[in-house]
Structures are given as structure tokens and as C-alpha cells.
Design an enzyme around this catalytic site. Structure first.
Site, short mmCIF file in Angstrom:
data_model
loop_
_atom_site.label_atom_id
_atom_site.label_comp_id
_atom_site.label_asym_id
_atom_site.label_seq_id
_atom_site.Cartn_x
_atom_site.Cartn_y
_atom_site.Cartn_z
N LYS A 188 171.75 -12.85 -13.96
CA LYS A 188 172.04 -13.78 -15.08
C LYS A 188 172.42 -15.17 -14.58
O LYS A 188 172.18 -16.16 -15.26
CB LYS A 188 173.18 -13.24 -15.95
CG LYS A 188 173.09 -11.75 -16.29
CD LYS A 188 171.90 -11.43 -17.16
CE LYS A 188 171.80 -9.93 -17.35
NZ LYS A 188 170.54 -9.38 -17.69
N GLU B 36 181.83 -18.23 -18.41
CA GLU B 36 181.37 -19.15 -19.46
C GLU B 36 182.51 -19.41 -20.44
O GLU B 36 183.39 -18.58 -20.61
CB GLU B 36 180.21 -18.53 -20.27
CG GLU B 36 178.88 -18.53 -19.56
CD GLU B 36 177.79 -17.85 -20.37
OE1 GLU B 36 176.64 -17.86 -19.92
OE2 GLU B 36 178.09 -17.29 -21.44
N HIS C 261 177.80 -3.75 -29.00
CA HIS C 261 176.57 -4.15 -28.33
C HIS C 261 175.37 -3.29 -28.71
O HIS C 261 174.31 -3.41 -28.10
CB HIS C 261 176.73 -4.20 -26.81
CG HIS C 261 177.85 -5.10 -26.39
ND1 HIS C 261 177.79 -6.47 -26.55
CD2 HIS C 261 179.07 -4.85 -25.87
CE1 HIS C 261 178.92 -7.00 -26.12
NE2 HIS C 261 179.72 -6.05 -25.72
N ARG D 110 161.30 -7.52 -21.55
CA ARG D 110 160.67 -6.29 -22.03
C ARG D 110 160.31 -6.48 -23.50
O ARG D 110 160.67 -7.49 -24.10
CB ARG D 110 161.67 -5.13 -21.94
CG ARG D 110 162.90 -5.38 -22.80
CD ARG D 110 163.83 -4.19 -22.92
NE ARG D 110 164.86 -4.43 -23.90
CZ ARG D 110 166.01 -5.09 -23.70
NH1 ARG D 110 166.26 -5.61 -22.50
NH2 ARG D 110 166.87 -5.26 -24.66
C1 MV4 Z 1 179.06 -14.41 -25.05
C2 MV4 Z 1 179.87 -14.38 -26.20
C3 MV4 Z 1 180.68 -15.47 -26.45
N1 MV4 Z 1 180.70 -16.50 -25.59
N2 MV4 Z 1 179.10 -15.48 -24.24
C4 MV4 Z 1 177.53 -9.93 -25.18
C5 MV4 Z 1 176.24 -9.30 -24.69
C6 MV4 Z 1 175.54 -10.35 -23.94
N3 MV4 Z 1 174.11 -10.29 -24.10
C7 MV4 Z 1 176.13 -11.64 -24.37
N4 MV4 Z 1 177.34 -11.34 -25.07
C8 MV4 Z 1 178.18 -12.32 -25.49
N5 MV4 Z 1 178.23 -13.41 -24.72
C9 MV4 Z 1 179.91 -16.49 -24.52
N6 MV4 Z 1 179.95 -17.52 -23.68
C10 MV4 Z 1 179.79 -13.27 -27.02
C11 MV4 Z 1 178.96 -12.22 -26.66
C12 MV4 Z 1 178.93 -11.11 -27.56
C13 MV4 Z 1 177.77 -10.76 -28.21
C14 MV4 Z 1 176.58 -11.46 -28.04
C15 MV4 Z 1 175.43 -11.07 -28.68
C16 MV4 Z 1 175.48 -9.98 -29.53
C17 MV4 Z 1 176.62 -9.29 -29.72
C18 MV4 Z 1 177.79 -9.67 -29.07
C19 MV4 Z 1 178.96 -8.96 -29.30
C20 MV4 Z 1 180.10 -9.32 -28.65
C21 MV4 Z 1 180.08 -10.38 -27.77
#
Ligand code: MV4
Length: 471
Positions: free
Chosen positions: A116, A199, A234, A290
């Protein structure tokens, strides 16, 4: 050209791939674990071979067995579906070495986006906005100074991870050291590498992703966005296309960013560029290399068969569509129907489907690998089906989804249908006010589910009665 595809997956996605292959005049080989011997996908394959016991490690993740079946029975390509080996760079590399076409990006591209931090750097280099953060984590004092500049709260993420595993939110300086250690330890255990990055933590974000397709003739297109904010731990539950808040201008901008990123990393195949959307801005977070579970809603509104495009790309053909030809028609929503108990912390509810009839009618699509009498195995994720609706606008598609949920007959296992009914009736959802913590913040959903259950009890029982002579 491809003559025969080995489908290295199970359930609905194996069937999805076999359908696209049949339409393209390509034969398929199913591989299955002992637990899946009675599954429909085994019969949809022109040939089928058992590759091991129920455990995923000994079957769907068993690279030597899968390669051996492909070579023995003359499959010239392998489609990995989603999950299992789909984003495994080592597997893609073995396929490349063995002269088998891996239906997906190159092993180098998989390696790049699998890290990442590298993906973040590539996004920055491509001019794609990323969340303010720190790519290289050195000594604590230095990190503390850098984090102070960004401002708390921040989120620590494993570099080689996914699915939210090992992520730590840090609210103040004195938590930083412990959280860094925690994240790194979890990452080492889960992904074999303890590298992390940091982040700025964005609160109440929306999860919006852009579908891209890239062929080996330099053509890269995007198929617009999906909104995937409704998730639990998630696990996405409801996805839709388009997003209720994306304007044509933002769509064009996000699409351009996704395409720029794909070009920058020399991507090939179908992929998804994930953004988080917060306070009217969007930021790249990662790329999924994917085909995804929720690709269906994009297919419904664009008319493009994403799996068939994957097969074209892997065969060396150009994409069948140009960017100017991509148009959004109407609205689509997908509900993931799982065998789980929404009144008991979503505990899996495997078992026999004593009665099963899926909905139909105008604007309804059901992607599933189950049938009446099928036994849902405790060994894998208990998804029963993906219920997908299409309508001319968001109001029509919501009404249609509610109607389809009403029609769904499932007896023998507990399901999350009642939760989907509650979501479709939730005023926030209906107004399009979505965010990733929707489910955890809507405290009275259980109350709503109980009320809807009482209200619908008689009609549900009437439908289930149809099966009383069978079971
Ligand atoms: C984040 C965020 C808030 N701020 N990054 C969780 C899974 C991953 N793909 C990215 N995620 C997150 N990254 C920053 N800088 C909150 C999440 C996150 C989230 C993102 C997408 C879908 C569901 C989520 C559930 C909780 C937290």
C-alpha cells in the site's frame, strides 16, 4: 486466444466466470474441495476435478494442485475470481513461468499494489490525491514530529495488509508508540511483514470506488463509480452504482484519476481504484487488483460484461468499449444475502436450505451458487447470493429491492434479509446519506428489524407455506 479456462474459485463467482466463458465460446474446468462436491459450480464446469479436503489452504490456495490440474487437462488460462489466490503475486508468477495465462494483472503490478505504501507513492507520482500521511516510518521521535504536523487523529495501516486487519486509530501522542507496535505485531503475524504507514484519520468517510479496465493495447477506461459505504467490520453489505453524491463533474475527475493511476502502474485487466470521500474531497487509498463481489452493479448501469472484458484482455484483444461509449443508465443496488444471524452478532448460520426460491421479475438479478436442498458449508464465507436490482432511478431501484426481499423464500438457515429490509426502509439510506460507520451508528436498526419482522410475519409465512409438501 484462450480455449479452456480453469476457474480457481468456488460458489457464485465460479459460476459467474463460467457464464462469461460459455458466452465467449471458451470451455471451463472447475476445481473443488471435498466440501463443495455437491455445488452447482462443479456442474457448470465442462470438467471438474477435486483438488483436496475442505480447508481452503489445502484446496483453493493449493498452488501446485491447481497448476497440475491446468497442465494435465490442457487449460491455457486460470481465472482466480476474488479472494483466495486472486491477488497473489507468487501465483501469478508461477502461471507466467508455466506458460498459463493468469486472468488478471501481471505479477509485478500485483506486487506493486499489494504494497500500500508503494501504491500511495505511485498515486502521488500520477498526480492522484492521497490522504496526508507518512510513507516511511523511522524512529519514534521523528514520527511524533511528522504526526504533529498532520494533526491527530491518525490511522496506522499495515503496508502489506488488507481488510482493515491491524489498523489502529491514534487520538493522542502518548498512544502512538503502543499503537505502532500493536499494528506492526498484527501485520507480521497476518502478512509476514511488520511494515506500517500512517495517514490522517478521516472521520465518517464514504467509501467510493472506480471500476477500471485496461487492455494490452494501451486502452484504459473507467466504468464510473460504486458507493460501498454500507459495511460491517469491513464486510460490505450493500453497494450501489452510481453514488448518490457524485456529480457528473466529480465522476469525470475521479474517473480520470483512476485511469491516470492505472496507466502509471502499467495495469492490465479489471481493477478497482478505492477512494475515501470526506468533506467534499476524495483521496486515493488503495487499488484492488481483481474483479470484486460488487462488480455487478456497475454491469447493470453500464451494460458492460466485466468478466467478458477480462477474458478479452487476457486473450490479447482490445477492450470492446471506448470511454466515450460508457454511459450510466439508471441505478443499481446489490444486497449480499448471507446465512448469518442479524440478532446474534451476525454469527454464521450454515446448514441445509430446506426451502429456497429466489426472487425474479423485471429488473432483478440473482448471482448465486445455491439451490433448493443445498447445504451451506461451515468452511467458507456463508454468502447465499447477491441480490441485484436495477431501476430507472434510485427511488425505483429501492422499491424494487424491497419487493425482491419480500419475495425471497429461504427456510433452514438464518439470513440477513431482515437487515436489508431495515436498511432499504431507513430514512438516512433512502436520502442517500451514507457513510462507512452507518451500521454501527444507526443504533435502532435491531428495533427496526424486530418491528419489520412482526409486520411482515404473516406474508412471509404465506410464501413459505408453498413448500410445505416438499420438506
Ligand atoms: C481510512 C479511514 C479513515 N481515514 N483511512 C479500512 C479498510 C481500508 N481499505 C481502508 N479503511 C479505512 N481507511 C483514513 N486515512 C477509514 C477506513 C475505514 C473504512 C474504509 C472503507 C470502508 C469501510 C471502512 C470502515 C472502517 C474504516
Amino acid at each position: 486466444m484462450i480455449n479452456k479456462i480453469l476457474v480457481a474459485n468456488r460458489g457464485e463467482i465460479a459460476i459467474r466466470v463460467m457464464r462469461a466463458a460459455r458466452e465467449s465460446g471458451i470451455a471451463t474446468v472447475a476445481v473443488y474441495s471435498e466440501a463443495d462436491k455437491d455445488s452447482l459450480f462443479v456442474k457448470y464446469g465442462d470438467e471438474a476435478y477435486c483438488i483436496g479436503p475442505a480447508s481452503a489452504r489445502e484446496s483453493y490456495l493449493n498452488i501446485p494442485s491447481i497448476i497440475k490440474v491446468a497442465k494435465t487437462f490442457g487449460a491455457d488460462a486460470i481465472h482466480p475470481g476474488y479472494g483466495f489466490l486472486a491477488e497473489n503475486a507468487d501465483f501469478a508468477r508461477v502461471c507466467e513461468k508455466e506458460g498459463i495465462i493468469f486472468i488478471g494483472p501481471s505479477s509485478q503490478a500485483l506486487e506493486l499494489v499489494g504494497n500500500k505504501t508503494h501504491a500511495r507513492e505511485a498515486a502521488q507520482a500520477a498526480g492522484v490525491p492521497v490522504v496526508p500521511g507518512i510513507n516511511q516510518c523511522s524512529d519514534l521521535a521523528e514520527i511524533e514530529i511528522e504526526v504533529e504536523k498532520i494533526g491527530y487523529p491518525v490511522i496506522i495501516k499495515p503496508s502489506d495488509g488488507g481488510g482493515g486487519i491491524g489498523m489502529q486509530v491514534v487520538n493522542r501522542k502518548n498512544e502512538l508508540k503502543r499503537s505502532l507496535e500493536m499494528s506492526s505485531t498484527i501485520a507480521s503475524r497476518a502478512f509476514g511483514k511488520g511494515d506500517v504507514y500512517i495517514e490522517k484519520y478521516l472521520q465518517h468517510p464514504r467509501h467510493i470506488e472506480v471500476q477500471v479496465l485496461a487492455d494490452c493495447h494501451g486502452n484504459v477506461v473507467h466504468l464510473c463509480e460504486r458507493e460501498c459505504s454500507i459495511q460491517r467490520m469491513h464486510n460490505k453489505l450493500v453497494e450501489e452504482a452510481p453514488s448518490p453524491i457524485v456529480t457528473p463533474e466529480i465522476r469525470a475527475e475521479m474517473g480520470r484519476m483512476a485511469v491516470d493511476f492505472a496507466r502509471k502502474i502499467d495495469y492490465r485487466g479489471a481493477g478497482t481504484v478505492e477512494f475515501i470521500y470526506c468533506e467534499e474531497r476524495f483521496y486515493f487509498i488503495e487499488m484492488n487488483a481483481r474483479v470484486q463481489v460488487e462488480h455487478t452493479v456497475t454491469e447493470m448501469v453500464t451494460g458492460v460484461d466485466i468478466i467478458k472484458e477480462q477474458l478479452r484482455i487476457a486473450s490479447g484483444l482490445p477492450l470492446s468499449i471506448a470511454q466515450e461509449e460508457v454511459k450510466i443508465n439508471g441505478w443499481s443496488i446489490e444486497c449480499r444475502i448471507n446465512a448469518e444471524d442479524p440478532f446474534n452478532n451476525f454469527a454464521p448460520s450454515p446448514g441445509a436450505l430446506k426451502a429456497y426460491r429466489s426472487p425474479g421479475g423485471i429488473g432483478i438479478r440473482v448471482d448465486s451458487g445455491v439451490y433448493n436442498g443445498f447445504v451451506i458449508s461451515p468452511y467458507y464465507h456463508p454468502m447465499i447470493s447477491k441480490l441485484i436490482a436495477w431501476g430507472r432511478d434510485r427511488d425505483e431501484v429501492i422499491a424494487r429491492m424491497k419487493r425482491a426481499l419480500y419475495e425471497y423464500i429461504i427456510v433452514g438457515v438464518k439470513t440477513n434479509i431482515i437487515l436489508h429490509k431495515a436498511i432499504m426502509e431507513n430514512p438516512r439510506f433512502v436520502s442517500g446519506d451514507l457513510y462507512t460507520d452507518f451500521l454501527s451508528l444507526e443504533k435502532d436498526l435491531t428495533q427496526d428489524m424486530l418491528q419489520i419482522q412482526e409486520r411482515d410475519r404473516a406474508s412471509v409465512e404465506r410464501l413459505k407455506e408453498t413448500f410445505k409438501f416438499i420438506s
